[in-house]
Design an enzyme around this catalytic site. Sequence first.
Site, PDB file in Angstrom:
ATOM      1  CB  SER A  22      42.778  42.358  46.172  1.00 40.07           C
ATOM      2  OG  SER A  22      41.688  41.563  46.520  1.00 40.07           O
ATOM      3  CG  HIS A  37      47.425  42.312  45.260  1.00 35.45           C
ATOM      4  ND1 HIS A  37      47.144  43.066  44.144  1.00 35.45           N
ATOM      5  CD2 HIS A  37      46.322  41.556  45.479  1.00 35.45           C
ATOM      6  CE1 HIS A  37      45.928  42.800  43.731  1.00 35.45           C
ATOM      7  NE2 HIS A  37      45.398  41.887  44.516  1.00 35.45           N
ATOM      8  CE  LYS A  96      45.927  41.129  40.213  1.00 38.20           C
ATOM      9  NZ  LYS A  96      45.204  40.136  40.958  1.00 38.20           N
TER      10      LYS A  96
HETATM   11  C1  LIG Z   1      44.087  39.290  40.594  1.00 35.90           C
HETATM   12  C2  LIG Z   1      43.966  38.257  41.640  1.00 35.90           C
HETATM   13  C3  LIG Z   1      43.755  36.917  41.313  1.00 35.90           C
HETATM   14  C4  LIG Z   1      43.478  36.461  39.911  1.00 35.90           C
HETATM   15  O1  LIG Z   1      44.594  36.517  39.130  1.00 35.90           O
HETATM   16  P1  LIG Z   1      44.434  36.683  37.543  1.00 35.90           P
HETATM   17  O2  LIG Z   1      45.737  36.309  37.004  1.00 35.90           O
HETATM   18  O3  LIG Z   1      44.061  38.106  37.322  1.00 35.90           O
HETATM   19  O4  LIG Z   1      43.340  35.741  37.134  1.00 35.90           O
HETATM   20  C5  LIG Z   1      43.764  36.009  42.336  1.00 35.90           C
HETATM   21  N1  LIG Z   1      43.930  36.385  43.620  1.00 35.90           N
HETATM   22  C6  LIG Z   1      44.096  37.671  43.970  1.00 35.90           C
HETATM   23  C7  LIG Z   1      44.283  38.030  45.401  1.00 35.90           C
HETATM   24  C8  LIG Z   1      44.109  38.651  42.991  1.00 35.90           C
HETATM   25  O5  LIG Z   1      44.253  39.924  43.333  1.00 35.90           O
END
Ligand SMILES: *Cc1c(COP(=O)(O)O)cnc(C)c1O
Length: 387
Positions: A181, A209, A241
Amino acid sequence: MIEIRLKAELEAIATTGLTRRRRVLESPCGRIAAVDGREMLNFASNDYLGLAGNAEIAQAMAAGATQWGAGSGASHLVSGHLAPHEALEKEIAAFTGFPRALTFSTGYLANLAVTPTLAGRGDAVFADKLNHASLIDAMQLAKANGADVQRYPHNDMAALEKMLAASPAAHKIIVTDAVFSMDGDLAPLPLIFALAERYDAWLVIDDAHGFGVLGPHGKGSLGHFNLPASPHILLMGTLGKAAGVGGAFVAGSETAIEYLLQKGRSYIFTTAAPPAVACALSKSLELIRQGDALRANLMARITQLRDGLAALPLRLLPSLTAIQPLIVGDNEATLKLSSALWERGLWVPAIRPPTVPKGTARLRISVSAAHTEADISRLIGALKELA
Ligand SMILES: *Cc1c(COP(=O)(O)O)cnc(C)c1O
């Protein structure tokens, strides 16, 4: 007095310049964010396909609320599992190619459900050092359950293999982000999958992602690498996302998913997401599946940005994904650059330690399919002038 201690710690955070504050948006998430009465070009969200503000999805949510009400009323196992939740699970399973899927209110909760539920005493978990914070917290829970948790250097396959070979554990689980990330780089999933098969381990993949962005139809990192929906893989994807709504899923074998449903504490002991969210997500999945034009625009904007910044004295990390980190190094210099961009109406967040290793403070540029060619040119122009 707890109050006094908390105040002292907050002051310590302030003196190191690490106090975080929230910007209040006066507009929906999109390429333009209205903040403090200004229109900022937004390179800060994870809305990679521009679906967060999509009207069809919003309409599906509104229609869902009209038909199914505002709340689910209970956890999934009690009485909160409504028809839209059930339909969404089936759609996600079909889309990802796994026999079954389970949905969660957030990705954080999904990650907390997977590894700590599967791994206990006598088992071993192998995790990439740069995994997301939610996976790191999941490792702490797995440890508390008696699992041996080991972290391997980022994407270091030789180190991972050594650990797997040396471990006497009855069951082994490898846990990795598919797209990291803060760096935007990919895990070498085919190599990790081969190790998982060789050492009879399970592979837990966090595709927060990659889902919606990579692979045919936006199926994600497994599709990108042409990997099968193996019974040794548990695939987690987030839905807040690229999918633009919120929530997450875990997909896997019938047995693995049934086990999580029976035993995953962060699945069991929380209220099911509002059914309207599931309705919105069904629409979002449809748009992702048919979203080749969105992905083509996203990839064109990423290429444009990378080409445009190639001659900059700052290093752009080698990333094929929507996450494009520009390494500045020094914390203060990174903040300054981010503020100077802000002054020019460009919102690009500065990421500093401890979120990233010391000396690698960076701008984390998030590209979206909603960006236009002119938007990216504007960012390139400003960075050329300032860097
Ligand atoms: C954003 C994210 C999460 C958490 O997801 P949410 O739905 O925002 O709680 C988990 N793992 C990764 C790699 C992320 O980027």
